[in-house]
Design a protein around this motif. Structure first.
Motif, PDB file in Angstrom:
ATOM      1  N   UNK A  66       0.830  -1.206   0.000  1.00 53.13           N
ATOM      2  CA  UNK A  66       0.000   0.000   0.000  1.00 53.13           C
ATOM      3  C   UNK A  66       0.866   1.259   0.000  1.00 53.13           C
ATOM      4  N   UNK A  67       1.910   1.274   0.798  1.00 55.22           N
ATOM      5  CA  UNK A  67       2.754   2.474   0.836  1.00 55.22           C
ATOM      6  C   UNK A  67       3.490   2.667  -0.482  1.00 55.22           C
ATOM      7  N   UNK A  68       3.952   1.583  -1.109  1.00 58.39           N
ATOM      8  CA  UNK A  68       4.599   1.717  -2.419  1.00 58.39           C
ATOM      9  C   UNK A  68       3.618   2.247  -3.456  1.00 58.39           C
ATOM     10  N   UNK A  69       2.383   1.787  -3.377  1.00 57.20           N
ATOM     11  CA  UNK A  69       1.355   2.259  -4.305  1.00 57.20           C
ATOM     12  C   UNK A  69       1.100   3.760  -4.124  1.00 57.20           C
ATOM     13  N   UNK A  70       1.037   4.191  -2.882  1.00 60.39           N
ATOM     14  CA  UNK A  70       0.733   5.594  -2.590  1.00 60.39           C
ATOM     15  C   UNK A  70       1.822   6.528  -3.111  1.00 60.39           C
ATOM     16  N   UNK A  71       3.078   6.154  -2.937  1.00 57.36           N
ATOM     17  CA  UNK A  71       4.173   7.052  -3.326  1.00 57.36           C
ATOM     18  C   UNK A  71       4.818   6.645  -4.649  1.00 57.36           C
ATOM     19  N   UNK A  72       4.218   5.678  -5.331  1.00 53.32           N
ATOM     20  CA  UNK A  72       4.714   5.230  -6.636  1.00 53.32           C
ATOM     21  C   UNK A  72       6.190   4.842  -6.566  1.00 53.32           C
ATOM     22  N   UNK A  73       6.566   4.136  -5.517  1.00 53.26           N
ATOM     23  CA  UNK A  73       7.924   3.592  -5.311  1.00 53.26           C
ATOM     24  C   UNK A  73       8.996   4.685  -5.187  1.00 53.26           C
ATOM     25  N   UNK A  74       8.607   5.892  -4.798  1.00 52.33           N
ATOM     26  CA  UNK A  74       9.583   6.950  -4.543  1.00 52.33           C
ATOM     27  C   UNK A  74       9.874   6.979  -3.048  1.00 52.33           C
ATOM     28  N   UNK A  75      11.082   7.445  -2.709  1.00 52.08           N
ATOM     29  CA  UNK A  75      11.451   7.519  -1.293  1.00 52.08           C
ATOM     30  C   UNK A  75      10.630   8.601  -0.605  1.00 52.08           C
ATOM     31  N   UNK A  76      10.091   8.244   0.532  1.00 50.58           N
ATOM     32  CA  UNK A  76       9.321   9.180   1.358  1.00 50.58           C
ATOM     33  C   UNK A  76       9.585   8.772   2.802  1.00 50.58           C
ATOM     34  N   UNK A  77       9.947   9.732   3.634  1.00 55.63           N
ATOM     35  CA  UNK A  77      10.319   9.429   5.010  1.00 55.63           C
ATOM     36  C   UNK A  77       9.192   8.732   5.786  1.00 55.63           C
ATOM     37  N   UNK A  78       7.950   9.180   5.603  1.00 55.83           N
ATOM     38  CA  UNK A  78       6.838   8.545   6.318  1.00 55.83           C
ATOM     39  C   UNK A  78       6.587   7.110   5.840  1.00 55.83           C
ATOM     40  N   UNK A  79       6.846   6.856   4.574  1.00 58.55           N
ATOM     41  CA  UNK A  79       6.712   5.490   4.056  1.00 58.55           C
ATOM     42  C   UNK A  79       7.785   4.610   4.671  1.00 58.55           C
ATOM     43  N   UNK A  80       8.999   5.128   4.761  1.00 56.14           N
ATOM     44  CA  UNK A  80      10.074   4.376   5.410  1.00 56.14           C
ATOM     45  C   UNK A  80       9.690   4.045   6.848  1.00 56.14           C
ATOM     46  N   UNK A  81       9.136   5.022   7.543  1.00 55.02           N
ATOM     47  CA  UNK A  81       8.718   4.807   8.926  1.00 55.02           C
ATOM     48  C   UNK A  81       7.647   3.711   9.003  1.00 55.02           C
ATOM     49  N   UNK A  82       6.653   3.774   8.142  1.00 55.57           N
ATOM     50  CA  UNK A  82       5.582   2.765   8.150  1.00 55.57           C
ATOM     51  C   UNK A  82       6.147   1.376   7.878  1.00 55.57           C
ATOM     52  N   UNK A  83       7.032   1.281   6.897  1.00 55.10           N
ATOM     53  CA  UNK A  83       7.627  -0.019   6.574  1.00 55.10           C
ATOM     54  C   UNK A  83       8.503  -0.531   7.706  1.00 55.10           C
ATOM     55  N   UNK A  84       9.274   0.353   8.308  1.00 52.86           N
ATOM     56  CA  UNK A  84      10.145  -0.051   9.425  1.00 52.86           C
ATOM     57  C   UNK A  84       9.323  -0.535  10.618  1.00 52.86           C
ATOM     58  N   UNK A  85       8.235   0.174  10.918  1.00 55.76           N
ATOM     59  CA  UNK A  85       7.384  -0.221  12.043  1.00 55.76           C
ATOM     60  C   UNK A  85       6.733  -1.574  11.763  1.00 55.76           C
ATOM     61  N   UNK A  86       6.250  -1.774  10.538  1.00 56.55           N
ATOM     62  CA  UNK A  86       5.644  -3.058  10.177  1.00 56.55           C
ATOM     63  C   UNK A  86       6.674  -4.185  10.271  1.00 56.55           C
ATOM     64  N   UNK A  87       7.881  -3.937   9.784  1.00 52.30           N
ATOM     65  CA  UNK A  87       8.942  -4.941   9.884  1.00 52.30           C
ATOM     66  C   UNK A  87       9.303  -5.202  11.350  1.00 52.30           C
ATOM     67  N   UNK A  88       9.273  -4.159  12.162  1.00 50.86           N
ATOM     68  CA  UNK A  88       9.525  -4.334  13.591  1.00 50.86           C
ATOM     69  C   UNK A  88       8.476  -5.223  14.241  1.00 50.86           C
ATOM     70  N   UNK A  89       7.228  -5.103  13.785  1.00 51.34           N
ATOM     71  CA  UNK A  89       6.171  -5.981  14.296  1.00 51.34           C
ATOM     72  C   UNK A  89       6.446  -7.438  13.971  1.00 51.34           C
ATOM     73  N   UNK A  90       6.969  -7.688  12.775  1.00 52.24           N
ATOM     74  CA  UNK A  90       7.332  -9.059  12.408  1.00 52.24           C
ATOM     75  C   UNK A  90       8.471  -9.543  13.299  1.00 52.24           C
ATOM     76  N   UNK A  91       9.459  -8.696  13.511  1.00 48.12           N
ATOM     77  CA  UNK A  91      10.590  -9.079  14.361  1.00 48.12           C
ATOM     78  C   UNK A  91      10.135  -9.404  15.779  1.00 48.12           C
ATOM     79  N   UNK A  92       9.285  -8.565  16.344  1.00 45.03           N
ATOM     80  CA  UNK A  92       8.784  -8.810  17.702  1.00 45.03           C
ATOM     81  C   UNK A  92       8.010 -10.126  17.760  1.00 45.03           C
TER      82      UNK A  92
END
Length: 130
Positions: free
Chosen positions: A83-109
């Motif tokens: 969803x985040x890649x779709x929203x920003x069309x695969x461009x770097x965006x700090x909030x997208x990085x944050x969302x992806x990092x938090x989601x990945x952190x949930x998997x790690x936990x």
């Protein structure tokens, strides 16, 4: 499912239709996500060890809970990435990085939880064998 279902834009009309879409999603995650395939392999190993050790019903519940928590976290992580890649069309965006990092952190936990559950259940069984 016929080709019309692949481009469906309205609500599912039948349980069978909804289940078909859910199965499509599971297959997609297994095909596309390397980490999900790793989680499945780890789950299979845990299940085989559990069978070998003849764990109790309560221990089975904990093992299965840990497995499905990890699977669910990985699915949600995949959704977040898509969803985040779709929203920003695969461009770097700090909030997208944050969302992806938090989601990945949930998997790690969730994976850490699964390892702890496995250790708590399996170590006493292995020590009893030794």
């Amino acid at each position: 499912m016929d080709s019309r279902d692949k481009q469906q834009t309205d609500k599912n009309h039948h349980l069978v239709q909804a289940m078909g879409h859910a199965i499509d999603g599971i297959v997609e995650v297994l095909k596309e996500e390397r980490n999900m395939r790793f989680h499945v392999a780890a789950a299979i190993c845990a299940i085989l060890v559990a069978f070998y050790l003849h764990i109790s019903s309560m221990e089975w519940l904990w093992i299965l809970l840990a497995i499905f928590v990890v699977f669910t976290a990985e699915f949600l992580n995949t959704v977040t990435e898509a969803v985040t890649d779709l929203i920003v069309d695969h461009h770097y965006e700090l909030n997208v990085k944050k969302a992806k990092d938090v989601a990945a952190g949930g998997v790690l936990i969730s994976a850490i939880f699964a390892v702890i559950v496995g250790l708590v259940i399996f170590i006493p069984h292995f020590l009893a064998i030794i």
